[in-house]
Write a protein that holds these residues in place. Sequence first.
Motif, PDB file in Angstrom:
ATOM      1  N   LEU A  34       4.590   2.288   5.878  1.00  0.00           N
ATOM      2  CA  LEU A  34       5.136   3.134   4.810  1.00  0.00           C
ATOM      3  C   LEU A  34       5.610   4.480   5.353  1.00  0.00           C
ATOM      4  O   LEU A  34       6.671   4.983   4.978  1.00  0.00           O
ATOM      5  CB  LEU A  34       4.091   3.349   3.719  1.00  0.00           C
ATOM      6  CG  LEU A  34       3.842   2.159   2.802  1.00  0.00           C
ATOM      7  CD1 LEU A  34       2.806   2.519   1.741  1.00  0.00           C
ATOM      8  CD2 LEU A  34       5.130   1.706   2.125  1.00  0.00           C
ATOM      9  N   THR A  42      -8.434   4.289   7.155  1.00  0.00           N
ATOM     10  CA  THR A  42      -7.809   3.612   8.303  1.00  0.00           C
ATOM     11  C   THR A  42      -8.827   3.464   9.427  1.00  0.00           C
ATOM     12  O   THR A  42      -9.952   3.987   9.356  1.00  0.00           O
ATOM     13  CB  THR A  42      -6.617   4.402   8.831  1.00  0.00           C
ATOM     14  OG1 THR A  42      -7.098   5.642   9.332  1.00  0.00           O
ATOM     15  CG2 THR A  42      -5.578   4.631   7.752  1.00  0.00           C
ATOM     16  N   TRP A  91      -0.755 -10.448  -3.936  1.00  0.00           N
ATOM     17  CA  TRP A  91       0.208  -9.551  -3.307  1.00  0.00           C
ATOM     18  C   TRP A  91       1.062  -8.827  -4.336  1.00  0.00           C
ATOM     19  O   TRP A  91       2.169  -8.394  -4.047  1.00  0.00           O
ATOM     20  CB  TRP A  91       1.086 -10.331  -2.319  1.00  0.00           C
ATOM     21  CG  TRP A  91       0.257 -10.820  -1.176  1.00  0.00           C
ATOM     22  CD1 TRP A  91      -0.368 -12.025  -1.083  1.00  0.00           C
ATOM     23  CD2 TRP A  91      -0.114 -10.098  -0.002  1.00  0.00           C
ATOM     24  NE1 TRP A  91      -1.087 -12.100   0.085  1.00  0.00           N
ATOM     25  CE2 TRP A  91      -0.945 -10.925   0.774  1.00  0.00           C
ATOM     26  CE3 TRP A  91       0.185  -8.804   0.474  1.00  0.00           C
ATOM     27  CZ2 TRP A  91      -1.494 -10.537   1.987  1.00  0.00           C
ATOM     28  CZ3 TRP A  91      -0.357  -8.417   1.687  1.00  0.00           C
ATOM     29  CH2 TRP A  91      -1.189  -9.270   2.434  1.00  0.00           C
ATOM     30  N   TYR A 120      -0.428  -0.826   7.300  1.00  0.00           N
ATOM     31  CA  TYR A 120       0.312  -0.617   6.059  1.00  0.00           C
ATOM     32  C   TYR A 120       0.775   0.837   5.954  1.00  0.00           C
ATOM     33  O   TYR A 120       1.929   1.126   5.629  1.00  0.00           O
ATOM     34  CB  TYR A 120      -0.576  -1.010   4.871  1.00  0.00           C
ATOM     35  CG  TYR A 120       0.148  -1.079   3.535  1.00  0.00           C
ATOM     36  CD1 TYR A 120       1.489  -1.432   3.457  1.00  0.00           C
ATOM     37  CD2 TYR A 120      -0.538  -0.805   2.354  1.00  0.00           C
ATOM     38  CE1 TYR A 120       2.136  -1.497   2.236  1.00  0.00           C
ATOM     39  CE2 TYR A 120       0.107  -0.876   1.125  1.00  0.00           C
ATOM     40  CZ  TYR A 120       1.442  -1.214   1.070  1.00  0.00           C
ATOM     41  OH  TYR A 120       2.085  -1.278  -0.132  1.00  0.00           O
ATOM     42  N   PHE A 173      -5.850  -3.435   8.475  1.00  0.00           N
ATOM     43  CA  PHE A 173      -4.713  -3.668   7.590  1.00  0.00           C
ATOM     44  C   PHE A 173      -4.173  -2.343   7.054  1.00  0.00           C
ATOM     45  O   PHE A 173      -2.966  -2.100   7.050  1.00  0.00           O
ATOM     46  CB  PHE A 173      -5.108  -4.587   6.429  1.00  0.00           C
ATOM     47  CG  PHE A 173      -3.985  -4.785   5.458  1.00  0.00           C
ATOM     48  CD1 PHE A 173      -2.983  -5.713   5.705  1.00  0.00           C
ATOM     49  CD2 PHE A 173      -3.898  -4.004   4.303  1.00  0.00           C
ATOM     50  CE1 PHE A 173      -1.930  -5.883   4.825  1.00  0.00           C
ATOM     51  CE2 PHE A 173      -2.844  -4.160   3.416  1.00  0.00           C
ATOM     52  CZ  PHE A 173      -1.856  -5.101   3.679  1.00  0.00           C
ATOM     53  N   ASN A 174      -5.098  -1.466   6.599  1.00  0.00           N
ATOM     54  CA  ASN A 174      -4.677  -0.170   6.059  1.00  0.00           C
ATOM     55  C   ASN A 174      -3.875   0.629   7.077  1.00  0.00           C
ATOM     56  O   ASN A 174      -2.877   1.264   6.745  1.00  0.00           O
ATOM     57  CB  ASN A 174      -5.901   0.647   5.632  1.00  0.00           C
ATOM     58  CG  ASN A 174      -6.521   0.098   4.361  1.00  0.00           C
ATOM     59  OD1 ASN A 174      -5.880  -0.661   3.634  1.00  0.00           O
ATOM     60  ND2 ASN A 174      -7.768   0.454   4.105  1.00  0.00           N
ATOM     61  N   ILE A 199      -3.050   5.273  -0.738  1.00  0.00           N
ATOM     62  CA  ILE A 199      -2.073   4.892   0.274  1.00  0.00           C
ATOM     63  C   ILE A 199      -0.865   5.827   0.233  1.00  0.00           C
ATOM     64  O   ILE A 199      -0.409   6.319   1.264  1.00  0.00           O
ATOM     65  CB  ILE A 199      -1.598   3.447   0.006  1.00  0.00           C
ATOM     66  CG1 ILE A 199      -2.703   2.454   0.312  1.00  0.00           C
ATOM     67  CG2 ILE A 199      -0.326   3.133   0.758  1.00  0.00           C
ATOM     68  CD1 ILE A 199      -2.677   1.900   1.705  1.00  0.00           C
ATOM     69  N   PRO A 221      -3.682  -5.881  -1.594  1.00  0.00           N
ATOM     70  CA  PRO A 221      -3.507  -5.128  -0.340  1.00  0.00           C
ATOM     71  C   PRO A 221      -2.294  -4.193  -0.405  1.00  0.00           C
ATOM     72  O   PRO A 221      -2.271  -3.160   0.252  1.00  0.00           O
ATOM     73  CB  PRO A 221      -3.279  -6.208   0.708  1.00  0.00           C
ATOM     74  CG  PRO A 221      -3.803  -7.460   0.114  1.00  0.00           C
ATOM     75  CD  PRO A 221      -3.687  -7.331  -1.366  1.00  0.00           C
ATOM     76  N   LEU A 222      -1.296  -4.544  -1.199  1.00  0.00           N
ATOM     77  CA  LEU A 222      -0.081  -3.736  -1.251  1.00  0.00           C
ATOM     78  C   LEU A 222      -0.161  -2.568  -2.225  1.00  0.00           C
ATOM     79  O   LEU A 222       0.713  -1.720  -2.243  1.00  0.00           O
ATOM     80  CB  LEU A 222       1.119  -4.619  -1.627  1.00  0.00           C
ATOM     81  CG  LEU A 222       1.510  -5.698  -0.635  1.00  0.00           C
ATOM     82  CD1 LEU A 222       2.773  -6.408  -1.098  1.00  0.00           C
ATOM     83  CD2 LEU A 222       1.724  -5.102   0.749  1.00  0.00           C
TER      84      LEU A 222
END
Lengths: 309, 294, 270
Positions: free
Chosen positions: B71, B241, B224, B67, B63-64, B133, B232-233
């Motif tokens: 971004l 990662t 979320w 994401y 997921f990372n 992130i 997660p966001l």
Amino acid sequence: MDKIRASLLKKSIATKIERRGKILSLSCLALIILVVFLIFYFVASRGLATFFQNHINLWHFLSGIQWNPGTIGTNGQPAVGALPMIVGSFLITIFSAIVATPFAIGTAVFMTEISPRRGAQILRPVTELLVGIPSVVYGFIGLQVVVPFVRNTFGGSGYGILSGTFVLFVMILPTVTSMSADALNAVPRYYREASLALGATRWQTIYKVVLRAAIPGMLTAIVFGMARAFGEALAVQMVIGNATLLPHNLVSPASTLTSILTMGIGNTVMGSLQNNALWSLAMILLLMSLLFNLIIRYIGRKGKLNHER
Amino acid sequence: MNAKRVDKIATGVLYAIAALVVIILVALLGYILVQGVPEISWHFLTSPALSFEAGGGIGIQLFNSFYLLFLALLISLPISLGAGIYLNEYAGQNTITGLIRTTIEILSSLPSVVVGLFGYLFFVVQFKLGFSILSGAFALTVFNLPILTRSIEEALANISDNQREAGYALGLSRWETVTKIVVPAALPSIITGVVLSAGRIFGEAAALIYTAGQSAPALNFSDWNPFNISSPLSPLRPAETLAVHIWKINSEGIMPDAKAVSAGASAVLIIAVLLFNFLARWLGKRLYKHLTAE
Amino acid sequence: MADNKTMTTDQRNIMTFDPQAHEIALSTEDLHVFYGNSEAISEGDLQFERYKITALIGPSGSGKSTYLRSLNRMNDRIATVKGKIMYRGLDINSNDIDVYEMRRHIGMVFQRPNPFAKSIYENIAFALRQRGMNKKADLDEIVERSLRQAAMWDQVKDDLNKSALALSGGQQQRLCIARAIAIKPDILLLDEPASALDPVSTSQIEDTLLELKQNYTIIIVTHNMQQASRISDYTAFFNLGKALEYAETGDIFTNPKVDLTNDYISGNFG
């Protein structure tokens, strides 16, 4: 009639949009340039602190062979000798380039001159794909396959310059191959036709005409591969052993600038000599990357001159 | 030895070299896939990693990776588009433009570990974003900007000038012509470039270990709200990662099934890169067709 | 009709109009065009009458296209244009003039058909929408009218949403003409618009231009002398960056005053 005259004399919407757009796009470009300067500024300001704040002698830094920043070495100097890492970086770079070059050029010649069809259909897509394989995957395979192979064949722990060279060789092979193939493809077709028409064999044509004409492009490809090898961090770090010792053979644990950097940055305190010394290593990396860039430019310019002559 | 024989021998040697290279490359791909694909299961792809026991997955890391990729593209695409437009449409042929191009080339040739270290100094320390992130996305942006700018510039340069003239002759400004006519016409190659760069970002690790960090705290996939740290966001949480995970478990050696997990994760990475490659080609062709006919 | 015929010793014969009898849509005064240091246009001052077709002919490299492209400043980025271009009493070759606005009144169609990689409809509606015309009904009307004027409405009315790039070369060029007249310019500049087309498409384009002349002032560069004689009212002959002869088309083809013109139209060079 007058309306049109008047409209011609004042700023239209298009003119306003144009000005805004131009400024917007220029700012984007300026931002990128700013980032480059920031990178150099930040790395240099830390990297130079070793010499200006901690008063480490530059020569001792470059030639010293003991790396244990914060302590005093056996010679009475602070143990900030980066030579083992510098030597490690250069050795694996040069060795991997030496091994990769014949393979890359041979394959490129095969792709462009011997079997262009198979080259275009199989070799080129495969090499281009491999350029994109993440370096940690190379490192992982190095760890699983190359290190045990070296250990069983040459003895020692398996970690060291040799394993690093193998991993980097496979890693830069696709890049150097596809760039060399580009260089060969750029040689005009009539060079070959003229040579073949004079009765030269295919190999004579390749060797005496095509390869010669493509030398600048292939040199660029090799230097490009070397730059990549020199800057590669994780794949090398995983297989080289990371011992800050001057390598005395190819199968004993050694280290490179990048491997010590990745190991160390997280374990030192910002602003300490231990930390500053690592940034000095990063600065060497940065300067080497600049140097590779300059060499590539120099070759490019030379190549152009030769073609014009 | 006569020329004919030399020619035969040389050809043979070239065949051998090419075959050897193909064997190496195919063996490489084969090894990863053979070792890794059996490890891939739904459980492996979705469950969190375990450090001291076997049987962990790569869910959070996967997921990372996506994401961060999202971004990084979100930030780098508009900047690269602007810069590419300026370089191709506005910049004159002069020394300053030459210097700018050189600078961008230098950025693209910097080792990614240096980009990561800069990200650490600048985003993590200076801007106090911590291992997060955001820091990771910015570092990846720095890494991606020169590549993307260059590919966009090339894509724009391939659009014929007569498209631009058509726009100017209708009284459109250069900016309108570029953004509404030239960029759409170049979209197939721009998208190909973006997807290819996505493949590179997806596998990047060295730029991330000191920016996005090396830990993957548990995430609450039902929350979320980006302002909650376990969401997660959340842009300020550390985010290891997939690529960083492979490096870390192999360097630390405390995970009992590190080999199996790395093999599986490597296979996932390779498959992702392959998919990005095919997607890039397919999308580019598809869009091009869409633009030129029907 | 045309008066003030002058005959110079270095064999130039350039007609000028009596402003009482003829409405002048566009004219140049002391125009010089330079590419770097080399002068591409050294003598080329012409007047163009409203609602007429004026043809510019001459061998390749004579400067006729350069001259045409200077008239709506398409050459601004690549060449230096000195002198005056007079339009509605204004010198449009000056910094005070908004060049984008000016090009909405002096449109251009190019040698190679260059439709946008968009639908047929969008090719025409795009520039209008860009200037704030958003009503579907208005756009529909203009698209239809422009396509009718370009004599292609019946062929494409059911395919308006198809890509313009799927059209044939001749249709693409007519679409480009439709696109240019959709924004209602005063003057239409055409740079060898039929040179890339087959004879049938060429004659269709010529018919379209003859229709358009009722509402537009047309200046057309052509290397095809039959074309010039078929459609134009006035013709100017260019050679080596100079306009050497400018007269009524009938005169110039039957009774050229300049030897070079005569050589050119009788096929002795060019």
